[in-house]
Design an enzyme around this catalytic site. Structure first.
Site: not given
Length: 796
Positions: A230-233
């Site tokens: 994932t992208d962060w979050g």
């Protein structure tokens, strides 16, 4: 997956397998020490290493270890040079090795849909072939050093506004031909270790749980064998993500989502075989990292030389009325603009690098023997306007000189991760300065430092314009090399520079509403729109001048039969007096197409270096995909029968030679026969262009192209708040307002004192963040139970 990873996963407990599905902390993966799997580190990129030794964030706040800051993708894309990107990638890989970093997060291959996107400096191009090929070259260079890459942000992430929740509504043909095609080329050619999914929804489904995007296309069609992170979050539903093909959640969820995975397996709602596959992919990445041979050092001077070469090869000469180059020994000059001493050399946000050194043009010009007077011309203080005293001082320095070099562009607060630009204007202080200097010195040259297109109202009043984009830590020396004629500029625009913002095809629909952004322009992104709609840009895609000239001749199209691949060759000659490089571009169009198509599409490019009088033959190989479009009813690429126009030139608007080639297709265009009546706006664009004003597509036409009704663009009255409601949405409620104030106070304590650009970025990111995103930002300070309580209050 390797046999070794399968064997190790077979020895893991359910809880151990689930634990591998999320990070240990902000930058590290978990390991299973009892099985010999140690935690490994990933860090931000993509044009330099941003390894944080202590305090961790993904916003560019806290300090990172020194690393070479190479030019950003907006710059290096203008090199059109795959070998250069691979060389730069090798240098990045060596720095990752020295810092024991397993994966660098990059490159970014998102399409530049609108020039307003605040993160465009981090992306390559408006064209998927160019962007995909350059991304692949950078990936190959990094991976050749045993370091993993993370191709991002997959997919349809073309704005910062509401990026964590926005629903990108895009038709299947545009999705395949424009927004996925660059990723496809990068995956197939570059073979990245990981692919990073984006925050947004794609046609209603979050990228992090979109099986069509993550598995059906990425793995089954393209053959990707690595890990999806994932992208962060960006995680929405972790268990649904496992089903869709999402492997690794970053950063740590504090064990919260790991427990949900374990529970889902135990209650039978998640097949443990899918978890096994996920754990095997993460194990594969850890094993690869452990065998990479970390440590050692790298040659900082050599990497600095690569950075300077990349900046030099990427600069674009937009205008030159016999002003450049100049001879240092015989020229009395003025150097004006604070950017000459304090350059804008990189973007703001997660890609912000702590450079090993920082060159500036002021020092570099002096070192190369230029004698000049200097004046600031404007203040670099955020929000400052024109200062008449500084302008007068600059005019005094410029008056009577042989030439005046003015350094101008976009400061950090004008473009950054986290927010989009509001217009295409330069600061008024920069425009007023240039206009004033040009009045007192007829030989005024402007050097632009910026990450995206801008309006240049003074362009006709100056003698030359050199676009340096964001040239990295060695950009100052590269600019001096070009101004003083040590090298000839050879960069070409990887994106169109429009005359007006409303000329852009996405103007009427960017950045969308609170819920959706509609890609009504479909396949007509960038030059595909300008060229088809007969709209003249300020500078077209592929444009760039040189200190020499090039001539084209002897175009040949070779093929044995109608359906076989073709080979196109052309001879290019340096017809000028100095050495230089030309970027030869090949475009293909089908004037008599029965479906709507762009007038021309880039299908090949080659950079060739030539001595004065030298001629070289440039060859392009074309295959079926070179002539193909995506046929939605057939769910496949298709080729239309017809006489295709092969064009070779120096830009999309400077076609030097052309030839026809007959191609026998598959007839699948018949499946689209009724679309011309239902989606007439697209066919009318092709046949008649745009007469006045921004291009607008009626609801019915876009709905017909989508094949579905248009989704709701706004909140319904009384619609419940959820974990995906943004902070801006809940702010309308008293409980939401109190929550935001508490969140702001916590953020202020976390980030401490920051400049205005950072403050603006934080505010934009907080307001656009979904409530679930606060869990990632808080890293344990805010609990899911607390947010559930907030939702209860919000919903009465």
């Amino acid at each position: 997956m390797s046999v070794k990873s399968k064997e190790l996963v077979s020895q893991m407990t359910l809880e151990e397998k689930a634990s591998l599905c999320s990070g240990r902390d902000f930058w590290n993966l978990k390991g299973i020490p009892r099985l010999g799997l140690e935690p490994v580190m990933v860090t931000d990129g993509p044009h330099g290493l941003r390894k944080q030794a202590e305090s961790a964030d993904h916003l560019g706040i806290n300090q990172s270890v020194p690393a070479v800051c190479f030019p950003t993708a907006a710059a290096t894309a203008c090199s059109f040079d795959k070998d250069l990107l691979e060389e730069m990638g090798k240098a990045l890989g060596e720095e990752c090795q020295a810092e024991k970093v397993a994966v660098i997060l990059g490159p970014g291959a998102n399409i530049k849909r609108s020039p307003l996107c605040g993160r465009n400096f981090e992306y390559f191009s408006e064209d998927p072939l160019l962007g995909g090929d350059l991304a692949a070259a950078l990936i190959q260079g990094i991976e050749s050093r045993g370091v993993g890459t993370s191709l991002k942000h997959y997919a349809v992430n073309n704005q910062e506004r509401r990026r964590m929740t926005i629903n990108a509504v895009v038709d299947e043909r545009a999705l395949r031909e424009i927004y996925l095609a660059g990723f496809e080329r990068a995956v197939k050619k570059g073979k990245p270790s990981t692919v990073m999914c984006s925050y947004n929804r794609i046609n209603g489904i979050y990228a992090s749980e979109n099986k069509k995007i993550l598995t059906d296309i990425l793995r089954d069609e393209w053959g990707f064998g690595g890990l999806v992170v994932t992208d962060w979050g960006a995680t929405n539903d972790r268990v649904e993500g496992i089903r869709a093909g999402l492997d690794l959640e970053m950063p740590s969820s504090g064990g919260r989502n790991d427990a949900k995975i374990v529970e889902a397996v135990k209650n039978g709602s998640l097949d443990e075989a899918l978890l096994d596959i996920t754990a095997e992919r993460v194990t594969d990445l850890i094993l690869k990292a452990q065998s990479a041979g970390w440590g050692g050092t790298y040659d900082k001077a050599a990497h600095q030389a690569v950075a300077r070469k990349a900046a030099r090869e990427s600069a674009v000469l937009l205008k030159n009325d016999d002003a450049l180059p100049v001879k240092a020994a015989s020229t009395k000059a003025a150097v004006i603009g604070a950017f000459a001493k304090q350059p804008r050399y990189q973007g703001a946000g997660s890609s912000r690098i702590n450079p090993t050194q920082l060159d500036n043009a002021y020092d570099a010009l002096k070192e190369q023997g230029l004698v000049f007077d200097y004046a600031d011309g404007y203040s670099l203080k955020p929000g400052s306007g024109p200062d008449q005293a500084l302008i007068d001082e600059a005019c005094a320095a410029a008056r009577g000189k042989d030439i005046a070099f003015v350094f101008a562009g976009l400061p950090d607060e004008y473009e950054s991760e986290g927010f989009d630009r509001e217009n295409l204007s330069l600061p008024e202080s920069h425009n007023r300065l240039i206009e004033a200097v040009a009045k007192v010195n007829p030989r005024t040259v402007v050097i632009l430092l910026c990450g995206a297109p801008a309006l240049l109202p003074w362009a006709a009043e100056v003698k030359a314009i050199l676009l340096a984009y964001l040239g990295g830590q060695a950009g100052g020396g590269a600019i001096a090399d070009l101004l003083l004629g040590k090298f000839s500029p050879c960069g070409k625009l990887a994106e169109t520079w429009p005359k007006a913002l409303e000329d852009n095809s996405s103007f009427a629909y960017f950045p969308g509403t609170i819920k959706t952004v509609e890609y009504r322009e479909s396949i007509f992104a960038g030059y595909r729109y300008y060229d088809t709609a007969n709209i003249s840009p300020a500078w077209p895609f592929g444009f760039g001048l040189s200190y020499t000239t090039f001539s084209y001749g002897n175009l040949q199209v070779l093929r044995e039969q109608n359906s076989s691949p073709a080979e196109v060759s052309v001879e290019v000659k340096n017809s000028g007096d100095v050495p230089g490089a030309e970027i030869v571009q090949l475009y293909i169009g089908l004037p008599a197409s029965k479906i709507f198509r762009a007038r021309r599409e880039l299908k090949g490019f080659e950079k060739v270096f030539l001595q004065p009088g030298e001629t070289k033959k440039v060859t392009f190989k074309l295959d079926d995909r070179s002539f193909a479009y995506y046929n939605v009813p057939a769910k496949d690429w298709a080729v239309e029968t017809g006489s295709y126009l092969i064009e070779v030139g120096a830009s999309s608007r400077d076609i030097r030679l052309s030839a026809d080639i007959s191609v026998k297709g598959d007839g699948k265009e018949a499946l689209l026969a009724d679309l011309q009546n239902k989606a007439a706006a697209y066919y009318n664009l092709v046949s008649g262009g745009v007469k006045t004003g921004p291009w607008k597509v009626p609801d019915a036409d876009f709905s017909a192209l989508l094949g579905t009704p248009l989704p709701a663009a706004a909140r319904s009255p009384g619609e419940p708040y959820t974990m995906n409601s943004t902070v801006a949405e809940v702010y309308e409620h008293p409980a939401g307002k109190a929550f935001l104030e508490a969140l702001r106070a916590g953020m202020a304590q976390f980030i401490g004192s920051v400049d205005e650009t950072m403050a603006r970025m934080f505010e934009a990111m907080i307001m656009d963040m979904p409530l679930r995103g606060v869990l990632m930002l808080g890293q344990g300070q805010i609990t899911e139970e607390q947010l559930t309580g907030l939702l209860t209050a919000l919903n009465g």
